[in-house]
Design a protein around this motif. Structure first.
Motif, PDB file in Angstrom:
ATOM      1  N   VAL A  10      16.984  -4.030  -4.020  1.00  0.00           N
ATOM      2  CA  VAL A  10      16.692  -3.465  -2.695  1.00  0.00           C
ATOM      3  C   VAL A  10      15.557  -4.242  -2.052  1.00  0.00           C
ATOM      4  N   ALA A  11      14.500  -4.505  -2.817  1.00  0.00           N
ATOM      5  CA  ALA A  11      13.365  -5.237  -2.254  1.00  0.00           C
ATOM      6  C   ALA A  11      13.762  -6.646  -1.838  1.00  0.00           C
ATOM      7  N   ALA A  12      14.580  -7.314  -2.657  1.00  0.00           N
ATOM      8  CA  ALA A  12      14.999  -8.679  -2.321  1.00  0.00           C
ATOM      9  C   ALA A  12      15.824  -8.718  -1.044  1.00  0.00           C
ATOM     10  N   MET A  13      16.621  -7.681  -0.806  1.00  0.00           N
ATOM     11  CA  MET A  13      17.432  -7.653   0.412  1.00  0.00           C
ATOM     12  C   MET A  13      16.575  -7.465   1.653  1.00  0.00           C
ATOM     13  N   THR A  14      15.335  -7.045   1.475  1.00  0.00           N
ATOM     14  CA  THR A  14      14.514  -6.698   2.631  1.00  0.00           C
ATOM     15  C   THR A  14      13.328  -7.620   2.830  1.00  0.00           C
ATOM     16  N   ILE A  15      13.330  -8.756   2.154  1.00  0.00           N
ATOM     17  CA  ILE A  15      12.186  -9.654   2.283  1.00  0.00           C
ATOM     18  C   ILE A  15      11.965  -9.996   3.743  1.00  0.00           C
ATOM     19  N   VAL A  16      10.730  -9.923   4.153  1.00  0.00           N
ATOM     20  CA  VAL A  16      10.368 -10.130   5.545  1.00  0.00           C
ATOM     21  C   VAL A  16       9.684 -11.483   5.680  1.00  0.00           C
ATOM     22  N   GLY A  17      10.117 -12.287   6.617  1.00  0.00           N
ATOM     23  CA  GLY A  17       9.533 -13.597   6.844  1.00  0.00           C
ATOM     24  C   GLY A  17       8.400 -13.545   7.839  1.00  0.00           C
ATOM     25  N   CYS A  18       7.240 -13.063   7.442  1.00  0.00           N
ATOM     26  CA  CYS A  18       6.110 -13.009   8.366  1.00  0.00           C
ATOM     27  C   CYS A  18       4.935 -13.777   7.786  1.00  0.00           C
ATOM     28  N   GLN A  19       4.115 -14.319   8.645  1.00  0.00           N
ATOM     29  CA  GLN A  19       2.928 -15.031   8.223  1.00  0.00           C
ATOM     30  C   GLN A  19       1.854 -14.016   7.869  1.00  0.00           C
ATOM     31  N   PRO A  20       1.026 -14.341   6.872  1.00  0.00           N
ATOM     32  CA  PRO A  20       0.005 -13.389   6.464  1.00  0.00           C
ATOM     33  C   PRO A  20      -1.060 -13.223   7.531  1.00  0.00           C
ATOM     34  N   GLN A  21      -1.583 -12.027   7.604  1.00  0.00           N
ATOM     35  CA  GLN A  21      -2.729 -11.755   8.458  1.00  0.00           C
ATOM     36  C   GLN A  21      -3.928 -11.636   7.524  1.00  0.00           C
ATOM     37  N   LYS A  22      -5.031 -12.231   7.921  1.00  0.00           N
ATOM     38  CA  LYS A  22      -6.236 -12.070   7.126  1.00  0.00           C
ATOM     39  C   LYS A  22      -6.647 -10.608   7.191  1.00  0.00           C
ATOM     40  N   SER A  23      -6.976 -10.069   6.088  1.00  0.00           N
ATOM     41  CA  SER A  23      -7.421  -8.682   6.021  1.00  0.00           C
ATOM     42  C   SER A  23      -8.824  -8.589   6.613  1.00  0.00           C
ATOM     43  N   THR A  24      -9.151  -7.469   7.211  1.00  0.00           N
ATOM     44  CA  THR A  24     -10.484  -7.281   7.773  1.00  0.00           C
ATOM     45  C   THR A  24     -11.479  -6.812   6.708  1.00  0.00           C
ATOM     46  N   GLY A  25     -11.022  -6.623   5.518  1.00  0.00           N
ATOM     47  CA  GLY A  25     -11.884  -6.201   4.412  1.00  0.00           C
ATOM     48  C   GLY A  25     -11.211  -6.574   3.117  1.00  0.00           C
ATOM     49  N   SER A  26     -11.844  -6.266   2.035  1.00  0.00           N
ATOM     50  CA  SER A  26     -11.307  -6.630   0.735  1.00  0.00           C
ATOM     51  C   SER A  26     -10.356  -5.559   0.211  1.00  0.00           C
ATOM     52  N   CYS A  27      -9.263  -6.029  -0.328  1.00  0.00           N
ATOM     53  CA  CYS A  27      -8.332  -5.142  -1.029  1.00  0.00           C
ATOM     54  C   CYS A  27      -8.606  -5.330  -2.514  1.00  0.00           C
ATOM     55  N   ARG A  28      -9.048  -4.282  -3.168  1.00  0.00           N
ATOM     56  CA  ARG A  28      -9.306  -4.330  -4.600  1.00  0.00           C
ATOM     57  C   ARG A  28      -8.183  -3.591  -5.307  1.00  0.00           C
ATOM     58  N   VAL A  29      -7.527  -4.274  -6.217  1.00  0.00           N
ATOM     59  CA  VAL A  29      -6.428  -3.686  -6.973  1.00  0.00           C
ATOM     60  C   VAL A  29      -6.946  -3.372  -8.376  1.00  0.00           C
ATOM     61  N   ASP A  72      -6.954 -10.923  -0.236  1.00  0.00           N
ATOM     62  CA  ASP A  72      -7.594 -11.045   1.078  1.00  0.00           C
ATOM     63  C   ASP A  72      -6.609 -11.263   2.223  1.00  0.00           C
ATOM     64  N   SER A  73      -5.312 -11.153   1.971  1.00  0.00           N
ATOM     65  CA  SER A  73      -4.320 -11.295   3.039  1.00  0.00           C
ATOM     66  C   SER A  73      -3.517 -10.016   3.161  1.00  0.00           C
ATOM     67  N   LEU A  74      -3.285  -9.609   4.404  1.00  0.00           N
ATOM     68  CA  LEU A  74      -2.517  -8.403   4.671  1.00  0.00           C
ATOM     69  C   LEU A  74      -1.032  -8.742   4.549  1.00  0.00           C
ATOM     70  N   LEU A  75      -0.545  -8.697   3.317  1.00  0.00           N
ATOM     71  CA  LEU A  75       0.844  -9.012   2.973  1.00  0.00           C
ATOM     72  C   LEU A  75       1.375  -7.941   2.038  1.00  0.00           C
ATOM     73  N   ILE A  76       2.683  -7.981   1.829  1.00  0.00           N
ATOM     74  CA  ILE A  76       3.278  -7.176   0.767  1.00  0.00           C
ATOM     75  C   ILE A  76       3.348  -8.075  -0.461  1.00  0.00           C
ATOM     76  N   PRO A 183       2.874  -5.659   8.159  1.00  0.00           N
ATOM     77  CA  PRO A 183       3.841  -6.071   7.133  1.00  0.00           C
ATOM     78  C   PRO A 183       4.650  -4.919   6.548  1.00  0.00           C
ATOM     79  N   LEU A 184       4.051  -3.736   6.394  1.00  0.00           N
ATOM     80  CA  LEU A 184       4.817  -2.618   5.845  1.00  0.00           C
ATOM     81  C   LEU A 184       5.852  -2.131   6.857  1.00  0.00           C
ATOM     82  N   TYR A 185       5.467  -2.079   8.130  1.00  0.00           N
ATOM     83  CA  TYR A 185       6.425  -1.718   9.178  1.00  0.00           C
ATOM     84  C   TYR A 185       7.600  -2.703   9.164  1.00  0.00           C
TER      85      TYR A 185
END
Length: 193
Positions: A10-29, A72-76, A183-185
């Motif tokens: 399902v995820a592979a069928m929905t891959i989105v071709g968008c350029q990354p946006q720099k995040s305005t803050g840090s994403c800590r996983v 540091d990039s707003l991506l999936i 990117p999530l939208y």
């Protein structure tokens, strides 16, 4: 294993071709791993669509059943074992690299959350898995009815499956509208266009 393959299909069928946006803050996983045999092995975190971004994948070692990484990039991103053969043990998961703290729990049934978009994508994952189970059960029944020569019942079941898919698409659309542009939208909107 079927759940893992289905989720990634399902995820592979929905891959989105968008350029990354720099995040305005840090994403800590902050991640945890339920399988103790993974100790000392590596987790890979990479953009879902590597072909449309300059952001590279990264790996992190599992120590004491945990791992941590900053994005540091707003991506999936997809989060998965670095060794592909371990997919049967740990279900890969997708997350959004938005500012904030994101928790990831990798196991046979992986989960994530902690930020608005990651809570939404977790809700979508659960919705998708439930939809897929129900949809496939109806299609199996339709196939059984067709094999018995009951084309009327088979057609009714196919109509029920279509209805289930429409409901799923509408719920996905509602989730996408709730997160707004980004990117999530883009990812979720692929399910209703």
């Amino acid at each position: 294993m079927k759940k893992v393959l289905l989720f990634w299909a399902v995820a592979a069928m929905t891959i989105v071709g968008c350029q990354p946006q720099k995040s305005t803050g840090s994403c800590r996983v902050y991640g945890s791993v339920s399988d103790s045999s993974m100790e000392g092995r590596r987790i890979v975190i990479e953009p879902l669509d590597m072909s449309t971004t300059t952001v590279k994948s990264d790996t992190v070692e599992i120590k004491n059943g945990k791992f941590e990484i900053a994005l540091d990039s707003l991506l999936i991103y997809k989060v998965m074992p670095a060794e592909g053969t371990l997919y049967g043990t740990l279900q890969p998961i997708i997350i959004v690299g938005e500012p904030g703290n994101v928790w990831v729990s990798l196991g046979p049934d992986s989960h994530s959350g902690g930020t608005a978009q990651n809570d939404t994508i977790e809700h979508w994952k659960v919705l998708t898995e439930a939809h897929t189970r129900a949809y496939n059960q109806v299609l199996v029944k339709a196939s059984q009815m067709a094999a018995k020569g009951d084309s009327v019942q088979a057609a009714a079941l196919h109509k029920e499956a279509d209805s289930l898919h429409t409901i799923y698409s509408e719920k996905t659309h509602h989730m996408a509208e709730g997160v707004g542009k980004g990117p999530l939208y883009d990812f979720l909107s692929r399910f209703f266009h």
